[in-house]
Design a protein around this motif. Structure first.
Motif, PDB file in Angstrom:
ATOM      1  N   THR A 163      89.440  67.717 -92.078  1.00  0.00           N
ATOM      2  CA  THR A 163      88.304  67.019 -92.684  1.00  0.00           C
ATOM      3  C   THR A 163      87.047  67.872 -92.621  1.00  0.00           C
ATOM      4  O   THR A 163      86.321  68.036 -93.611  1.00  0.00           O
ATOM      5  CB  THR A 163      88.075  65.679 -91.950  1.00  0.00           C
ATOM      6  N   GLU A 164      86.803  68.452 -91.452  1.00  0.00           N
ATOM      7  CA  GLU A 164      85.596  69.276 -91.270  1.00  0.00           C
ATOM      8  C   GLU A 164      85.658  70.532 -92.132  1.00  0.00           C
ATOM      9  O   GLU A 164      84.659  70.948 -92.732  1.00  0.00           O
ATOM     10  CB  GLU A 164      85.448  69.622 -89.784  1.00  0.00           C
ATOM     11  N   ILE A 165      86.833  71.141 -92.239  1.00  0.00           N
ATOM     12  CA  ILE A 165      87.001  72.362 -93.029  1.00  0.00           C
ATOM     13  C   ILE A 165      86.714  72.098 -94.506  1.00  0.00           C
ATOM     14  O   ILE A 165      85.897  72.781 -95.130  1.00  0.00           O
ATOM     15  CB  ILE A 165      88.435  72.920 -92.867  1.00  0.00           C
ATOM     16  N   VAL A 166      87.368  71.077 -95.073  1.00  0.00           N
ATOM     17  CA  VAL A 166      87.199  70.794 -96.505  1.00  0.00           C
ATOM     18  C   VAL A 166      85.764  70.369 -96.800  1.00  0.00           C
ATOM     19  O   VAL A 166      85.148  70.841 -97.758  1.00  0.00           O
ATOM     20  CB  VAL A 166      88.209  69.736 -96.989  1.00  0.00           C
ATOM     21  N   ALA A 167      85.207  69.526 -95.930  1.00  0.00           N
ATOM     22  CA  ALA A 167      83.818  69.082 -96.149  1.00  0.00           C
ATOM     23  C   ALA A 167      82.863  70.272 -96.153  1.00  0.00           C
ATOM     24  O   ALA A 167      82.016  70.406 -97.044  1.00  0.00           O
ATOM     25  CB  ALA A 167      83.420  68.082 -95.070  1.00  0.00           C
ATOM     26  N   LEU A 168      83.022  71.168 -95.174  1.00  0.00           N
ATOM     27  CA  LEU A 168      82.104  72.314 -95.085  1.00  0.00           C
ATOM     28  C   LEU A 168      82.155  73.190 -96.330  1.00  0.00           C
ATOM     29  O   LEU A 168      81.121  73.635 -96.838  1.00  0.00           O
ATOM     30  CB  LEU A 168      82.420  73.148 -93.841  1.00  0.00           C
ATOM     31  N   ILE A 169      83.348  73.439 -96.852  1.00  0.00           N
ATOM     32  CA  ILE A 169      83.475  74.338 -98.010  1.00  0.00           C
ATOM     33  C   ILE A 169      82.880  73.694 -99.259  1.00  0.00           C
ATOM     34  O   ILE A 169      82.537  74.361-100.228  1.00  0.00           O
ATOM     35  CB  ILE A 169      84.943  74.784 -98.197  1.00  0.00           C
ATOM     36  N   GLY A 170      82.673  72.380 -99.202  1.00  0.00           N
ATOM     37  CA  GLY A 170      81.985  71.667-100.284  1.00  0.00           C
ATOM     38  C   GLY A 170      80.564  72.152-100.505  1.00  0.00           C
ATOM     39  O   GLY A 170      79.959  71.869-101.537  1.00  0.00           O
ATOM     40  N   ALA A 171      80.034  72.946 -99.560  1.00  0.00           N
ATOM     41  CA  ALA A 171      78.701  73.539 -99.738  1.00  0.00           C
ATOM     42  C   ALA A 171      78.704  74.554-100.882  1.00  0.00           C
ATOM     43  O   ALA A 171      77.641  74.971-101.362  1.00  0.00           O
ATOM     44  CB  ALA A 171      78.252  74.221 -98.450  1.00  0.00           C
ATOM     45  N   ASN A 202      85.132  69.828-109.891  1.00  0.00           N
ATOM     46  CA  ASN A 202      85.542  71.005-110.672  1.00  0.00           C
ATOM     47  C   ASN A 202      86.884  71.549-110.212  1.00  0.00           C
ATOM     48  O   ASN A 202      87.753  71.887-111.006  1.00  0.00           O
ATOM     49  CB  ASN A 202      84.503  72.122-110.533  1.00  0.00           C
ATOM     50  N   LEU A 203      87.042  71.624-108.880  1.00  0.00           N
ATOM     51  CA  LEU A 203      88.265  72.209-108.317  1.00  0.00           C
ATOM     52  C   LEU A 203      89.493  71.465-108.839  1.00  0.00           C
ATOM     53  O   LEU A 203      90.520  72.063-109.162  1.00  0.00           O
ATOM     54  CB  LEU A 203      88.198  72.158-106.788  1.00  0.00           C
ATOM     55  N   LEU A 204      89.329  70.130-108.977  1.00  0.00           N
ATOM     56  CA  LEU A 204      90.462  69.299-109.420  1.00  0.00           C
ATOM     57  C   LEU A 204      90.641  69.304-110.934  1.00  0.00           C
ATOM     58  O   LEU A 204      91.772  69.267-111.423  1.00  0.00           O
ATOM     59  CB  LEU A 204      90.233  67.850-108.975  1.00  0.00           C
ATOM     60  N   ASN A 205      89.527  69.289-111.674  1.00  0.00           N
ATOM     61  CA  ASN A 205      89.620  68.967-113.094  1.00  0.00           C
ATOM     62  C   ASN A 205      89.585  70.147-114.063  1.00  0.00           C
ATOM     63  O   ASN A 205      89.957  70.011-115.214  1.00  0.00           O
ATOM     64  CB  ASN A 205      88.477  68.013-113.484  1.00  0.00           C
ATOM     65  N   ALA A 231      90.036  81.520-101.676  1.00  0.00           N
ATOM     66  CA  ALA A 231      89.917  80.641-100.501  1.00  0.00           C
ATOM     67  C   ALA A 231      89.432  79.249-100.884  1.00  0.00           C
ATOM     68  O   ALA A 231      89.727  78.275-100.189  1.00  0.00           O
ATOM     69  CB  ALA A 231      88.969  81.260 -99.465  1.00  0.00           C
ATOM     70  N   ASP A 232      88.711  79.133-102.005  1.00  0.00           N
ATOM     71  CA  ASP A 232      88.332  77.816-102.527  1.00  0.00           C
ATOM     72  C   ASP A 232      89.587  77.137-103.079  1.00  0.00           C
ATOM     73  O   ASP A 232      89.878  75.992-102.792  1.00  0.00           O
ATOM     74  CB  ASP A 232      87.333  77.930-103.691  1.00  0.00           C
ATOM     75  N   PHE A 233      90.323  77.899-103.889  1.00  0.00           N
ATOM     76  CA  PHE A 233      91.498  77.366-104.586  1.00  0.00           C
ATOM     77  C   PHE A 233      92.572  76.949-103.587  1.00  0.00           C
ATOM     78  O   PHE A 233      93.359  76.042-103.836  1.00  0.00           O
ATOM     79  CB  PHE A 233      92.046  78.406-105.577  1.00  0.00           C
ATOM     80  N   ALA A 234      92.561  77.591-102.440  1.00  0.00           N
ATOM     81  CA  ALA A 234      93.518  77.277-101.363  1.00  0.00           C
ATOM     82  C   ALA A 234      93.460  75.798-100.990  1.00  0.00           C
ATOM     83  O   ALA A 234      94.451  75.219-100.548  1.00  0.00           O
ATOM     84  CB  ALA A 234      93.221  78.139-100.135  1.00  0.00           C
ATOM     85  N   LEU A 235      92.294  75.161-101.220  1.00  0.00           N
ATOM     86  CA  LEU A 235      92.157  73.743-100.861  1.00  0.00           C
ATOM     87  C   LEU A 235      92.993  72.856-101.784  1.00  0.00           C
ATOM     88  O   LEU A 235      93.235  71.696-101.474  1.00  0.00           O
ATOM     89  CB  LEU A 235      90.681  73.321-100.887  1.00  0.00           C
ATOM     90  N   ARG A 236      93.446  73.410-102.925  1.00  0.00           N
ATOM     91  CA  ARG A 236      94.344  72.661-103.822  1.00  0.00           C
ATOM     92  C   ARG A 236      95.803  72.931-103.472  1.00  0.00           C
ATOM     93  O   ARG A 236      96.703  72.219-103.888  1.00  0.00           O
ATOM     94  CB  ARG A 236      94.170  73.147-105.274  1.00  0.00           C
ATOM     95  N   GLN A 237      96.026  73.984-102.719  1.00  0.00           N
ATOM     96  CA  GLN A 237      97.397  74.486-102.520  1.00  0.00           C
ATOM     97  C   GLN A 237      98.035  74.006-101.217  1.00  0.00           C
ATOM     98  O   GLN A 237      99.106  74.440-100.857  1.00  0.00           O
ATOM     99  CB  GLN A 237      97.391  76.020-102.567  1.00  0.00           C
ATOM    100  N   ASP A 238      97.354  73.103-100.532  1.00  0.00           N
ATOM    101  CA  ASP A 238      97.867  72.541 -99.274  1.00  0.00           C
ATOM    102  C   ASP A 238      97.744  71.029 -99.395  1.00  0.00           C
ATOM    103  O   ASP A 238      96.669  70.525 -99.729  1.00  0.00           O
ATOM    104  CB  ASP A 238      97.022  73.081 -98.110  1.00  0.00           C
ATOM    105  N   LYS A 240      97.523  68.493 -97.329  1.00  0.00           N
ATOM    106  CA  LYS A 240      96.512  67.785 -96.525  1.00  0.00           C
ATOM    107  C   LYS A 240      95.107  68.119 -97.029  1.00  0.00           C
ATOM    108  O   LYS A 240      94.249  67.239 -97.156  1.00  0.00           O
ATOM    109  CB  LYS A 240      96.680  68.147 -95.042  1.00  0.00           C
ATOM    110  N   PHE A 241      94.863  69.361 -97.354  1.00  0.00           N
ATOM    111  CA  PHE A 241      93.555  69.725 -97.920  1.00  0.00           C
ATOM    112  C   PHE A 241      93.355  68.998 -99.258  1.00  0.00           C
ATOM    113  O   PHE A 241      92.286  68.445 -99.523  1.00  0.00           O
ATOM    114  CB  PHE A 241      93.454  71.233 -98.146  1.00  0.00           C
ATOM    115  N   LEU A 242      94.407  68.969-100.099  1.00  0.00           N
ATOM    116  CA  LEU A 242      94.283  68.393-101.446  1.00  0.00           C
ATOM    117  C   LEU A 242      93.909  66.919-101.386  1.00  0.00           C
ATOM    118  O   LEU A 242      93.093  66.425-102.176  1.00  0.00           O
ATOM    119  CB  LEU A 242      95.586  68.587-102.229  1.00  0.00           C
ATOM    120  N   LYS A 243      94.480  66.222-100.406  1.00  0.00           N
ATOM    121  CA  LYS A 243      94.176  64.798-100.226  1.00  0.00           C
ATOM    122  C   LYS A 243      92.668  64.607 -99.989  1.00  0.00           C
ATOM    123  O   LYS A 243      92.033  63.716-100.566  1.00  0.00           O
ATOM    124  CB  LYS A 243      94.979  64.279 -99.019  1.00  0.00           C
ATOM    125  N   LEU A 244      92.103  65.487 -99.185  1.00  0.00           N
ATOM    126  CA  LEU A 244      90.666  65.414 -98.861  1.00  0.00           C
ATOM    127  C   LEU A 244      89.821  65.802-100.071  1.00  0.00           C
ATOM    128  O   LEU A 244      88.800  65.169-100.360  1.00  0.00           O
ATOM    129  CB  LEU A 244      90.369  66.309 -97.659  1.00  0.00           C
TER     130      LEU A 244
END
Ligand code: HEM
Ligand SMILES: CCOC(=O)c1cnc2ccccc2c1N
Length: 289
Positions: A163-171, A202-205, A231-238, A240-244
């Motif tokens: 949760t903390e990782i995905v939220a932080l990269i939202g910056a 954007n990452l999703l759509n 490393a941004d795109f990686a959040l779609r490729q996992d 648990k990250f994708l759910k967040l």
């Protein structure tokens, strides 16, 4: 070892709100920087990079010592472009030289998020400048080409969860990449100075295409001119990250709340604050009109 915060007894929230206001007014004044993105994004980045040297395995690095002020750290290739943030803050430090550099860098990051219409970020002073020989070695900041396991492992060094990782990269809703700084370029026109959950939307759509940029590095580009680091795109490729990512794309308030908590934890990594030290919550310029 653990750094113990030493709050300045002679300073109150009023004094720190004055520093906040000087930073916020300077951001408004110097609005033409980086094609009218302004200084906000690189102030968020210098606060993150001065905190991002922390390593919980040996309790070294982090924002406490203000060592970003030394050449060894600001010249870390990972900090390319941040001299401009340091120069932006120099007159603020000159006027308020009772403040430590560690407090100034992190307060600047708090000011930038709040003035970009982001969430309130509770903040505690008490960081104490340390000598040059305590400057951590270069190479402690993350690699933009990492995959999801790299990203999870990297932030594990701070004790951050998914949760903390995905939220932080939202910056990464703020600002842009610059080929001359990091070897990545974009987003063109779409770079923003307003804090929002746009990064996740954007990452999703967007219709992403992996391609080599002018520096020969692979990045994801979309027809609208947006970009994502590997490393941004990686959040779609996992999974648990994708759910967040989906949760934040659909609920900006949830993102704001989780980001604020994670950003406080990042800016305070490696620091012990007195149990009775209540954080300050600053007013935005608009709230003081
Ligand atoms: C996997 C972790 C991360 C990687 C690999 C990464 C990488 C990068 C890179 C390569 C840039 C472009 C720098 C340039 O070319 O000027 C950048 C910009 C930025 N990063 Fe990150 N970053 C990460 C995490 C974070 C975090 C945790 C924050 C803040 C909480 C953050 C805030 C920013 C901001 C605001 C910018 C825009 C700066 C500007 O507009 O000049 N990043 N990041
Ligand atoms: C909301 C549109 O912005 C983006 O899609 C985006 C994506 N990755 C980034 C990575 C580093 C710095 C800025 C970045 C950024 N602005």
């Amino acid at each position: 070892g653990l750094n113990v915060a030493i709050p300045n007894k002679s300073k109150s929230i009023k004094d720190y709100q004055n520093v906040y206001n000087d930073i916020a007014e300077k951001i408004r004044e110097e609005d033409e920087f980086d094609n009218y993105i302004g200084y906000g994004p690189i102030l968020v980045r210098i606060a993150w990079h001065s905190s991002g040297t922390f390593d919980k395995n040996n309790m070294t690095g982090g924002s406490f010592g203000g060592t970003m002020r030394f050449k060894k750290e600001i010249n870390d290739p990972s900090n390319a472009g941040l001299k401009q943030a340091d120069e932006f803050l120099a007159p603020i430090y000159k006027k308020h030289s009772w403040i430590s550099h560690g407090d100034l860098y992190t307060l600047a990051g708090v000011t930038a998020v709040q003035e970009a219409q982001g969430p309130k970020i509770p903040w505690r002073p008490g960081r104490v400048d340390q000598p040059e020989n305590t400057t951590p070695e270069n190479g402690r900041l993350p690699d933009a080409t990492g995959d999801s396991s790299y990203v999870r492992n990297y932030f594990g060094r701070f004790g951050f969860n998914d949760t903390e990782i995905v939220a932080l990269i939202g910056a990464h809703c703020l600002g842009k990449t610059h080929l001359e700084n990091s070897g990545f370029e974009g987003p063109w026109g779409a770079a923003s100075n307003v804090f929002s959950n746009e990064f996740f939307v954007n990452l999703l759509n967007e219709n992403w295409k992996l391609q080599k940029n002018a520096a020969g590095n692979e990045q994801y580009d979309s027809p609208k001119g947006y970009m994502m680091l590997p490393a941004d795109f990686a959040l779609r490729q996992d999974n648990k990250f994708l759910k967040l990512v989906k949760a934040y794309a659909n609920d900006q308030d949830l993102f704001f709340n989780d980001f604020a908590k994670a950003y406080v934890k990042l800016l305070e990594s490696g620091i012990h604050f007195p149990a009775d030290q209540k954080p300050f919550i600053f007013k935005t310029l608009d709230e003081q009109e």
